[in-house]
Design an enzyme around this catalytic site. Sequence first.
Site, mmCIF file in Angstrom:
data_model
loop_
_atom_site.group_PDB
_atom_site.id
_atom_site.type_symbol
_atom_site.label_atom_id
_atom_site.label_comp_id
_atom_site.label_asym_id
_atom_site.label_seq_id
_atom_site.Cartn_x
_atom_site.Cartn_y
_atom_site.Cartn_z
ATOM 1 N N ASP A 14 0.692 -1.104 -0.023
ATOM 2 C CA ASP A 14 0.145 -0.098 0.157
ATOM 3 C C ASP A 14 0.980 1.206 0.218
ATOM 4 O O ASP A 14 0.523 2.247 0.484
ATOM 5 C CB ASP A 14 -0.932 0.135 1.274
ATOM 6 C CG ASP A 14 -1.760 -1.287 1.425
ATOM 7 O OD1 ASP A 14 -2.288 -1.497 0.543
ATOM 8 O OD2 ASP A 14 -1.884 -1.758 2.483
ATOM 9 N N LYS A 17 1.973 2.556 -5.010
ATOM 10 C CA LYS A 17 2.855 2.102 -6.150
ATOM 11 C C LYS A 17 1.845 2.399 -7.441
ATOM 12 O O LYS A 17 2.422 2.726 -8.306
ATOM 13 C CB LYS A 17 3.053 0.507 -6.279
ATOM 14 C CG LYS A 17 4.021 0.023 -5.264
ATOM 15 C CD LYS A 17 4.075 -1.527 -5.235
ATOM 16 C CE LYS A 17 2.941 -2.385 -4.951
ATOM 17 N NZ LYS A 17 2.778 -2.266 -3.345
ATOM 18 N N GLY A 41 -4.284 -4.268 -4.967
ATOM 19 C CA GLY A 41 -5.346 -3.340 -5.287
ATOM 20 C C GLY A 41 -4.542 -2.179 -5.713
ATOM 21 O O GLY A 41 -4.159 -1.290 -4.907
ATOM 22 N N HIS A 42 -4.354 -1.838 -6.949
ATOM 23 C CA HIS A 42 -3.612 -0.551 -7.279
ATOM 24 C C HIS A 42 -4.496 0.391 -8.059
ATOM 25 O O HIS A 42 -5.378 0.059 -8.897
ATOM 26 C CB HIS A 42 -2.744 -0.942 -8.407
ATOM 27 C CG HIS A 42 -1.411 -1.912 -8.008
ATOM 28 N ND1 HIS A 42 -0.470 -2.461 -8.783
ATOM 29 C CD2 HIS A 42 -1.019 -2.357 -6.841
ATOM 30 C CE1 HIS A 42 0.220 -3.292 -8.129
ATOM 31 N NE2 HIS A 42 -0.059 -3.106 -6.776
ATOM 32 N N GLN A 219 2.213 -6.128 -3.432
ATOM 33 C CA GLN A 219 2.595 -6.214 -2.326
ATOM 34 C C GLN A 219 3.869 -5.541 -1.971
ATOM 35 O O GLN A 219 4.314 -4.739 -2.883
ATOM 36 C CB GLN A 219 2.618 -7.826 -2.030
ATOM 37 C CG GLN A 219 1.144 -8.364 -1.578
ATOM 38 C CD GLN A 219 0.696 -8.882 -2.964
ATOM 39 O OE1 GLN A 219 1.319 -9.751 -3.862
ATOM 40 N NE2 GLN A 219 -0.587 -8.470 -3.402
HETATM 41 P P1 IMP Z 1 -2.671 -12.746 1.565
HETATM 42 O O1 IMP Z 1 -1.583 -12.161 0.399
HETATM 43 O O2 IMP Z 1 -4.143 -12.361 1.036
HETATM 44 O O3 IMP Z 1 -2.401 -14.241 1.732
HETATM 45 O O4 IMP Z 1 -2.484 -12.061 2.864
HETATM 46 C C1 IMP Z 1 -1.093 -12.074 3.613
HETATM 47 C C2 IMP Z 1 -0.721 -10.721 4.165
HETATM 48 O O5 IMP Z 1 -0.327 -10.001 3.151
HETATM 49 C C3 IMP Z 1 -1.902 -10.235 4.940
HETATM 50 O O6 IMP Z 1 -1.416 -9.393 6.123
HETATM 51 C C4 IMP Z 1 -2.424 -9.048 3.915
HETATM 52 O O7 IMP Z 1 -2.901 -8.187 4.634
HETATM 53 C C5 IMP Z 1 -1.103 -8.781 3.131
HETATM 54 N N1 IMP Z 1 -1.412 -8.426 1.988
HETATM 55 C C6 IMP Z 1 -1.712 -8.984 0.682
HETATM 56 N N2 IMP Z 1 -1.774 -8.208 -0.316
HETATM 57 C C7 IMP Z 1 -1.582 -6.868 0.119
HETATM 58 C C8 IMP Z 1 -1.403 -5.840 -0.741
HETATM 59 O O8 IMP Z 1 -1.677 -5.534 -1.686
HETATM 60 N N3 IMP Z 1 -1.171 -4.424 0.343
HETATM 61 C C9 IMP Z 1 -1.087 -4.769 1.539
HETATM 62 N N4 IMP Z 1 -1.147 -5.760 2.175
HETATM 63 C C10 IMP Z 1 -1.394 -6.974 1.532
#
Ligand code: IMP
Length: 454
Positions: A14, A17, A41-42, A219
């Site tokens: 977040d 990007k 989520g971009h 991420q």
């Molecule tokens: P998952 O990717 O859904 O398995 O989540 C694993 C961890 O990564 C969690 O703490 C999510 O909140 C975090 N996470 C996954 N995708 C994002 C993102 O795009 N931005 C911020 N945190 C993320």
Amino acid sequence: MTKRIAVLGAQWGDEGKGAIIAQLAENADIVVRAQGGDNAGHTFYTKEGKKVVTNIAPSGICFPNVSNVIGNGCVVNLETLAKNIADYSPELYISDAAHLILDYHRVLDRVREKSRNKGAIGTTQRGIGPVYADKMNRVGIRMGLLKHLERLEQEIRYAVEQKNKEFISYGIEEFIDADKLLEQMRPLFKQFAPCVIDTGVYLHHAVKENKRMLFEGSQAAMLDIDHGTYPAVTSSNTTMGGMLMGTGLGLRAIERGIGVAKAYTTRVGEGIFPTEGEPYQNIKGYKRGEFILTDTEKRDLREGGLSDAIIFRYIREIADEYGATTGRPRRVGWFDMVALKKAVRVNDLDSLAITKLDCLDGIGTLKVCTAYQHSETGQMITDFPSDQQELEGFIPVYELFKGWGSTKGIRDYEQLPKETKKYLGFIAETLNVPISLIKNGCGLEDYILMDGLW
Ligand code: IMP
């Protein structure tokens, strides 16, 4: 001139990007996603003011003449992909080796999260962990099967049978009906089958032809499955190595790595976050727009007398630190150089893009974490440990900085307040990485460019 740039998250995600990627995507020949799925989520705005949200689609979808590639390292939810591209007719290629996310992955994400003995992760519930687990267990369903529908359906039926058995072990009775699932998926299989190719070959030729290529990170470094704050991480390699693995390109394919970091730090979900101001449990119930500073607090904010917890509640509101995909309130903390140092090292970053600088405007005193110190023994840590348990008993050591008035509307670095330059200069010099771009507002034009990106 640089032709192939990777933009990577340098904190816990977040970082904003999307805006930087969009700026580069517009002038790219190809935009590539290499890892992750619709957990990302971009969000960005086009010059025409249209809001674009992408989750699994590469950010080039809304620009004409840009080719978009979903690489082999990605996991694909076709429903989300269809929604992402609904308003556009993009040139889109999906790797035949990327993995398909199906309904049972999302169910498993939810139930596995509840039964973890290591504690919840706070996943996005998009099925990311389970689909990557299937990939590693070599039972996943790859996109290449969209070209062999009969086999695809057989494999899905078998997988559903297996997963339904697994559901019983979690004590749930929410079985997946294979017929219904296939009925729902068939139009999507048909829609996307023509996009499926060996993207490794396509990208290899693009490199040889010296195309302008943007590698769009998802991420961030501290959520990398190997290098992040395990186990509270995502299930893919979000760092530079993942870019190569997830595209099938070799060592010299990417010429420049830009790491994106906010001028402070945020994190969503569980896991260690050394510079946060108040325990995660406290903030879970916070809702957008509920917090307003009193007049006394406003004065204290300017004069430097406010607690970190209140400063971060203030930042959460003005910077809208609520999840774009999930709506969850983000945890907010001071800029953490120890974590950033790791992101710079693991990605071998060439430069940084600092976002949301304006969200620190008007705060009297700012802190930057330079090390962690054990509260009893005094031992110092300056390299973020790969085992986060080693941080138990450690607290951040801060360098204090005098705040500034406003950075809004400034387009030239030299015009920034001297305190801002001191703050940014300290970050760049200590990390030994130049800052190539600064975002100081939400608008497309709200940035300060320090060198040409392409
Ligand atoms: P998952 O990717 O859904 O398995 O989540 C694993 C961890 O990564 C969690 O703490 C999510 O909140 C975090 N996470 C996954 N995708 C994002 C993102 O795009 N931005 C911020 N945190 C993320």
